[in-house]
Design a protein around this motif. Structure first.
Motif, PDB file in Angstrom:
ATOM      1  N   ILE A  91       0.837  -1.195   0.000  1.00 16.40           N
ATOM      2  CA  ILE A  91       0.000   0.000   0.000  1.00 16.40           C
ATOM      3  C   ILE A  91       0.876   1.251   0.000  1.00 16.40           C
ATOM      4  O   ILE A  91       0.585   2.224  -0.670  1.00 16.40           O
ATOM      5  CB  ILE A  91      -0.953  -0.014   1.217  1.00 16.40           C
ATOM      6  CG1 ILE A  91      -1.940  -1.173   1.067  1.00 16.40           C
ATOM      7  CG2 ILE A  91      -1.682   1.310   1.365  1.00 16.40           C
ATOM      8  CD1 ILE A  91      -2.747  -1.452   2.307  1.00 16.40           C
TER       9      ILE A  91
ATOM     10  N   GLY B 169      -3.907   1.312 -11.352  1.00 21.80           N
ATOM     11  CA  GLY B 169      -4.569   0.764 -10.175  1.00 21.80           C
ATOM     12  C   GLY B 169      -5.058  -0.653 -10.426  1.00 21.80           C
ATOM     13  O   GLY B 169      -5.472  -0.997 -11.539  1.00 21.80           O
TER      14      GLY B 169
ATOM     15  N   ASN C  58      -7.104  -4.035  -8.189  1.00 23.65           N
ATOM     16  CA  ASN C  58      -7.733  -4.543  -6.960  1.00 23.65           C
ATOM     17  C   ASN C  58      -7.190  -5.931  -6.663  1.00 23.65           C
ATOM     18  O   ASN C  58      -7.599  -6.913  -7.288  1.00 23.65           O
ATOM     19  CB  ASN C  58      -9.253  -4.588  -7.113  1.00 23.65           C
ATOM     20  CG  ASN C  58      -9.847  -3.203  -7.183  1.00 23.65           C
ATOM     21  OD1 ASN C  58      -9.430  -2.313  -6.457  1.00 23.65           O
ATOM     22  ND2 ASN C  58     -10.792  -3.010  -8.073  1.00 23.65           N
TER      23      ASN C  58
ATOM     24  N   PRO D  76      -1.986  -1.179  -5.727  1.00 27.56           N
ATOM     25  CA  PRO D  76      -3.339  -1.104  -5.171  1.00 27.56           C
ATOM     26  C   PRO D  76      -4.051   0.170  -5.636  1.00 27.56           C
ATOM     27  O   PRO D  76      -3.471   1.270  -5.622  1.00 27.56           O
ATOM     28  CB  PRO D  76      -3.100  -1.077  -3.663  1.00 27.56           C
ATOM     29  CG  PRO D  76      -1.786  -1.778  -3.481  1.00 27.56           C
ATOM     30  CD  PRO D  76      -0.979  -1.372  -4.679  1.00 27.56           C
ATOM     31  N   THR D  77      -5.282   0.014  -6.065  1.00 25.58           N
ATOM     32  CA  THR D  77      -6.056   1.131  -6.607  1.00 25.58           C
ATOM     33  C   THR D  77      -6.048   2.350  -5.691  1.00 25.58           C
ATOM     34  O   THR D  77      -5.875   3.475  -6.155  1.00 25.58           O
ATOM     35  CB  THR D  77      -7.505   0.683  -6.894  1.00 25.58           C
ATOM     36  OG1 THR D  77      -7.459  -0.383  -7.850  1.00 25.58           O
ATOM     37  CG2 THR D  77      -8.346   1.808  -7.440  1.00 25.58           C
ATOM     38  N   ASN D  78      -6.211   2.132  -4.402  1.00 24.72           N
ATOM     39  CA  ASN D  78      -6.251   3.251  -3.450  1.00 24.72           C
ATOM     40  C   ASN D  78      -4.886   3.890  -3.227  1.00 24.72           C
ATOM     41  O   ASN D  78      -4.798   4.914  -2.550  1.00 24.72           O
ATOM     42  CB  ASN D  78      -6.816   2.786  -2.107  1.00 24.72           C
ATOM     43  CG  ASN D  78      -8.278   2.413  -2.205  1.00 24.72           C
ATOM     44  OD1 ASN D  78      -8.977   2.850  -3.114  1.00 24.72           O
ATOM     45  ND2 ASN D  78      -8.742   1.599  -1.284  1.00 24.72           N
ATOM     46  N   SER D  79      -3.834   3.301  -3.767  1.00 20.05           N
ATOM     47  CA  SER D  79      -2.482   3.814  -3.556  1.00 20.05           C
ATOM     48  C   SER D  79      -1.859   4.437  -4.799  1.00 20.05           C
ATOM     49  O   SER D  79      -0.708   4.868  -4.761  1.00 20.05           O
ATOM     50  CB  SER D  79      -1.575   2.681  -3.063  1.00 20.05           C
ATOM     51  OG  SER D  79      -2.030   2.169  -1.839  1.00 20.05           O
TER      52      SER D  79
ATOM     53  N   ASN E 148      -2.155   7.320  -6.272  1.00 18.87           N
ATOM     54  CA  ASN E 148      -1.637   8.673  -6.060  1.00 18.87           C
ATOM     55  C   ASN E 148      -0.388   8.680  -5.197  1.00 18.87           C
ATOM     56  O   ASN E 148       0.517   9.494  -5.409  1.00 18.87           O
ATOM     57  CB  ASN E 148      -2.708   9.582  -5.455  1.00 18.87           C
ATOM     58  CG  ASN E 148      -3.786   9.917  -6.457  1.00 18.87           C
ATOM     59  OD1 ASN E 148      -3.553   9.895  -7.664  1.00 18.87           O
ATOM     60  ND2 ASN E 148      -4.974  10.216  -5.970  1.00 18.87           N
ATOM     61  N   SER E 149      -0.308   7.773  -4.241  1.00 23.07           N
ATOM     62  CA  SER E 149       0.896   7.679  -3.393  1.00 23.07           C
ATOM     63  C   SER E 149       2.106   7.281  -4.221  1.00 23.07           C
ATOM     64  O   SER E 149       3.199   7.817  -4.026  1.00 23.07           O
ATOM     65  CB  SER E 149       0.694   6.656  -2.271  1.00 23.07           C
ATOM     66  OG  SER E 149      -0.295   7.082  -1.390  1.00 23.07           O
TER      67      SER E 149
END
Length: 68
Positions: free
Chosen positions: A21, A65, A67, A43-46, A48-49
């Motif tokens: 992540i 991204g 899943n 990971p999709t939520n990461s 931007n990181s």
């Protein structure tokens, strides 16, 4: 972390799945010489990181991204 030039000049390398992540520490030349249709799945939520990370930003055009 992923070591210096771990995948350098791997011209057949088209996909990398990076599950952390938080973007792992990487060194220069990690993916230099990769295939033209290269993708780094994170990971999709990461996304931007990874894109905003100072080391990973060089590969932002290839980060996608996923899943897990």
């Amino acid at each position: 972390s992923i070591g210096y030039g771990a995948f350098q000049n791997c011209t057949s390398l088209k996909e990398v799945y990076c599950k952390p992540i938080v973007p792992p520490t990487i060194d220069d030349y990690l993916f230099n010489g990769h295939a033209s249709e290269f993708k780094i799945y994170v990971p999709t939520n990461s996304v931007n990181s990874y894109i905003s990370d100072s080391l990973w930003s060089d590969y932002s055009a290839y980060i996608v991204g996923y899943n897990f």
